[in-house]
Design an enzyme around this catalytic site. Structure first.
Site, PDB file in Angstrom:
ATOM      1  N   CYS A 145       0.821  -1.221   0.000  1.00 23.95           N
ATOM      2  CA  CYS A 145       0.000   0.000   0.000  1.00 23.95           C
ATOM      3  C   CYS A 145       0.851   1.265   0.000  1.00 23.95           C
ATOM      4  O   CYS A 145       0.685   2.128  -0.842  1.00 23.95           O
ATOM      5  CB  CYS A 145      -0.938   0.003   1.191  1.00 23.95           C
ATOM      6  SG  CYS A 145      -2.199  -1.266   1.032  1.00 23.95           S
ATOM      7  N   HIS A 146       1.737   1.374   0.989  1.00 26.75           N
ATOM      8  CA  HIS A 146       2.511   2.610   1.087  1.00 26.75           C
ATOM      9  C   HIS A 146       3.992   2.353   1.281  1.00 26.75           C
ATOM     10  O   HIS A 146       4.727   3.223   1.749  1.00 26.75           O
ATOM     11  CB  HIS A 146       1.962   3.493   2.209  1.00 26.75           C
ATOM     12  CG  HIS A 146       0.502   3.775   2.064  1.00 26.75           C
ATOM     13  ND1 HIS A 146      -0.452   3.060   2.732  1.00 26.75           N
ATOM     14  CD2 HIS A 146      -0.163   4.652   1.286  1.00 26.75           C
ATOM     15  CE1 HIS A 146      -1.649   3.499   2.372  1.00 26.75           C
ATOM     16  NE2 HIS A 146      -1.506   4.460   1.505  1.00 26.75           N
TER      17      HIS A 146
END
Lengths: 416, 184
Positions: free
Chosen positions: B148-149
Site C-alpha cells: 500500500c505505502h
C-alpha cells in the site's frame, strides 16, 4: 430572501394565500432574483451541482430498494442490480458515474470561486458553508464506495478508518467504535449504508443555507465588483435559467457518454473482485477525486503527520477568506496572483497524478530521476505555500489593475 | 412585584424558584446525557463480536520456510516456520537501527517446556500503517513488504523502513502443547 419583493398577487385566492403562507412570493422572488449581467458559463455549475444532487438522491433511493447491506450479499446484490433488475444497469451507472460528475462539477465550482474571489467579504459564509458541503460530499462519496463490497471498497474502508487509529491515546478505541469491531466487517458495512443514505439530506439542508446566503449578499461576478444599480443586473429567470439550461445540456452529454459508453472508466477493475480480508490488492488507489489528498498523505514519511497534513489541506480552505488580504476580488485584476493561481491549479493536477502512481516510481527522468514521492512533496509544499504565505503577502505587495466603475460600463467597453 | 423584590435585594438568599430552575436544568442535563450515551455506545463492538474470541492453530502442519494465514477477529494471523537464515537475520540486528526496538526473543512466546521455539513467528499480519496485509518474503529485509505505502518489515516482523510507525503486533497467544497454539 433578499429584502424587498416585487411580487403582487393578482387573484383573490393568491392574495388569501400570500397573507398566510407566501410561497408564491418566495418562488417569484427566487426566480426574479437580480443577478449580475456579466455572469459567464463558469457560473452555471451551481445549477449543474443542484441537478447532480437531485440525480444522486433519486437514483440512490432506487438502488437502496434493491441493495442488501450485508457482507455475504452486498457484492452479489450490486451485480444483480447491474444484470437482472430492469434498467438497473442504467440506474447503477447513473449513480456511480454521477458521483464522479458531481465531484468534477464541484471542483470547477470551487476553482471558479477561488479565481473570482467569491470567498471574500461579504461572502465568507457562502464559501465556508460550501466547504462544509464539500467535506460531507467527500464522506458520502467514501461511504458509498464501500457499499459494492469489492476489493477496493474493503481496502479503501480499511485504510481510511485506519486514519482514526493513528490519533494518539484514543485512536484504537475510536477506530473500533467506528468499525463496530476489530476490523472492517458486517457492522461497518451496515452503518456505512445507513450514513451514506442520510448524509445527502444533510447536504440538501446545507445547500439551502448556501443558496440563502448567496441570495442575501448577491452573486459575485467575473470582474468582482459590486452591483451598483439595477442596470447592472438581469432577472435570474429567464436569463440565467436559460444559460444554465444550455450548460446543463452540455454537461448531460458528457455524463451520458460515460454512462452509456464508459461506465467503468472512472472506477477500478479490482472492485469487480469480492472483498477479501486476507489479500490486499497490489496497488491501492482511491477514487480519482481523492487522489490529490492521497498524494499529500503519502508525501510524508510519518503516519500521523501525513494524516494531519491531509486534513489541513481541506481545513485551510475554511480560513481562506482571512488568508487572502487583497481587497480586489477577481484575479482578472491581479496580474501576479493570477500566475500563482495557475501554478496552484497545476499543483493540484500534479498531486492527483502522484496519488495515482506508486511513490517510488520515477515521475520525471532527470538525472537520477525524480520519484512521485518527491514530486508530491514539491506539489504539497506549493499547495500550502499558496495559502500561507503567498496569498497574505500578495494582498499587501501586489499592484492591481484599475477596476471598472460599474458592471454595465465594463460591458459597454468590452472588458467584462 | 416578586420580580421587583428579587431585583432589589440581589445579595439575598437564593429563592425556592432558583432552586427549582437549577434542579430542573440538572435533571434535564442528566436525562439528555443518559439518552445520548446509548446512541453513541451502540456503535462499539457488539457482545458477539467480542466473544468471537480465540482460535487454535496446529503448527505441526507447517514445514520449514512455510507460512500460513489464519483469520482471527477479521484479521489474518501469520504463522511462519522460519529458516535458520531468517532467524539469524532477526537475531543479528543492531537495536539502534530499529524504529520500534524489540529483540527477536521478546516477540516470541515460550512453549510449555519454557523454551522458545525460535522457528515459529506468530503475529497479526496487518501493516501498522493503515491496515493492509503485507506480502511475505519480500522487501529489503527478507521479511514482509506492504504494497500500500511501501513499508518494509524484517524476518521478525519489525518495521525497518517506510511510513509504518510500529512493529507488526504479536497477538496474545500461548502454547497448549509443543505443536498447538491458542490465539486470543
Amino acid at each position: 430572501m433578499s429584502g424587498h419583493s416585487n411580487y403582487e398577487p393578482k387573484y383573490a385566492a393568491t392574495r388569501w394565500l400570500d397573507t398566510r403562507l407566501p410561497i408564491f412570493r418566495f418562488t417569484a422572488d427566487f426566480m426574479g432574483f437580480p443577478s449580475p449581467r456579466n455572469l459567464n458559463y463558469w457560473y452555471a455549475f451551481g445549477a449543474i451541482l443542484s441537478l447532480c444532487l437531485m440525480s444522486q438522491i433519486l437514483t440512490g433511493i432506487i438502488l437502496a430498494m434493491h441493495y442488501t447491506p450485508t457482507v455475504d450479499a452486498a457484492f452479489d446484490s450490486v451485480q444483480r442490480i447491474k444484470r437482472d433488475v430492469p434498467f438497473g444497469w442504467l440506474l447503477q451507472s447513473m449513480h456511480a458515474v454521477g458521483a464522479s460528475m458531481f465531484f468534477f462539477a464541484v471542483y470547477i465550482h470551487m476553482f471558479r470561486g477561488l479565481y473570482y474571489g467569491s470567498y471574500k467579504a461579504p461572502r465568507e459564509l457562502v464559501w465556508i458553508i460550501g466547504c462544509l458541503i464539500y467535506l460531507i460530499m467527500m464522506a458520502t462519496g467514501f461511504l458509498g464506495y464501500t457499499l459494492p463490497w469489492g476489493q477496493m471498497s474493503f481496502w479503501g474502508a480499511t485504510v481510511i478508518t485506519g486514519f482514526f487509529g493513528a490519533i494518539p491515546i484514543v485512536g484504537e478505541s475510536l477506530q473500533q467504535w467506528l468499525l463496530g469491531g476489530f476490523s472492517v466487517d458486517n457492522p461497518t458495512l451496515q452503518r456505512f449504508f445507513s450514513l451514506h443514505f442520510v448524509l445527502p439530506f444533510v447536504i440538501v439542508g446545507l445547500v439551502g443555507i448556501h443558496i440563502w446566503a448567496v441570495h442575501h449578499v448577491g452573486q459575485n461576478n467575473p470582474i468582482g465588483i459590486d452591483v451598483k444599480s439595477e442596470e447592472d443586473t438581469l432577472a435570474f429567470h429567464p436569463y440565467y435559467t436559460m444559460k444554465d439550461a444550455f450548460a446543463i445540456a452540455v454537461f448531460l452529454m458528457i455524463f451520458a457518454l460515460f454512462i452509456f459508453y464508459l461506465p467503468d472508466a472512472l472506477g477500478h477493475a479490482d472492485n469487480y473482485q469480492r472483498a477479501n480480508p486476507l489479500v490486499t490488492p497490489e496497488h491501492i488507489v482511491p477514487e480519482w477525486y481523492f487522489l490529490p489528498f492521497y498524494a499529500i498523505l503519502r508525501a510524508v514519511p510519518d503516519k500521523l503527520m501525513g494524516i494531519l497534513l491531509m486534513f489541513a489541506a481541506i481545513m485551510v480552505l475554511f480560513v481562506l477568506p482571512w488568508l487572502d488580504t487583497a481587497k480586489t476580488r477577481s484575479m482578472r485584476f491581479r496580474p501576479v496572483a493570477r500566475w500563482f493561481f495557475i501554478i496552484f491549479l497545476l499543483a493540484c493536477f500534479i498531486l492527483g497524478w502522484c496519488g495515482a502512481r506508486a511513490p517510488d516510481d520515477i515521475a520525471i527522468p532527470i538525472g537520477d530521476g525524480i520519484t512521485f514521492k518527491w514530486l508530491s512533496r514539491i506539489a504539497t509544499f506549493y499547495y500550502f505555500a499558496f495559502f500561507i504565505p503567498i496569498l497574505p503577502i500578495l494582498g499587501w505587495v501586489e499592484k492591481t489593475k484599475p477596476l471598472p466603475d460599474s458592471i454595465t460600463k465594463a460591458i459597454n467597453e468590452g472588458t467584462a | 412585584m416578586a420580580q421587583m423584590q428579587s431585583h432589589d435585594d440581589e445579595q439575598a438568599e437564593p429563592t425556592r424558584r432558583d432552586f427549582i430552575y437549577i434542579a430542573t436544568a440538572a435533571t434535564a442535563a442528566v436525562g439528555a446525557g443518559s439518552l445520548a450515551w446509548p446512541l453513541v455506545a451502540q456503535m462499539g463492538a457488539a457482545a458477539d463480536t467480542l466473544a468471537a474470541g480465540s482460535i487454535e492453530i496446529d503448527l505441526s502442519k507447517l514445514s520449514e520456510g512455510q507460512q500460513i494465514k489464519v483469520l482471527w477477529r477479521g484479521k489474518p494471523v501469520f504463522v511462519r516456520y522460519r529458516t535458520p537464515k531468517e532467524i539469524a537475520e532477526a537475531d543479528s540486528v543492531d537495536m539502534a537501527v530499529l524504529p520500534d526496538p524489540q529483540t527477536d526473543d521478546e516477540r516470541l512466546r515460550a512453549n510449555p517446556g519454557g523454551t522458545l521455539n525460535k522457528q515459529f513467528l506468530v503475529m497479526v499480519g496487518v501493516c501498522t500503517h493503515f491496515g493492509c496485509i503485507p506480502v511475505g518474503e519480500a522487501g529489503d529485509f527478507d521479511g514482509w513488504y506492504c504494497p500500500c505505502h511501501g513499508s518494509h518489515y524484517d524476518t521478525s516482523g519489525r518495521i525497518r523502513k517506510g511510513p509504518a510507525p510500529d512493529n507488526m503486533v504479536i497477538p496474545n497467544y500461548e502454547y497448549l502443547s509443543d505443536t498447538v497454539i491458542k490465539v486470543g
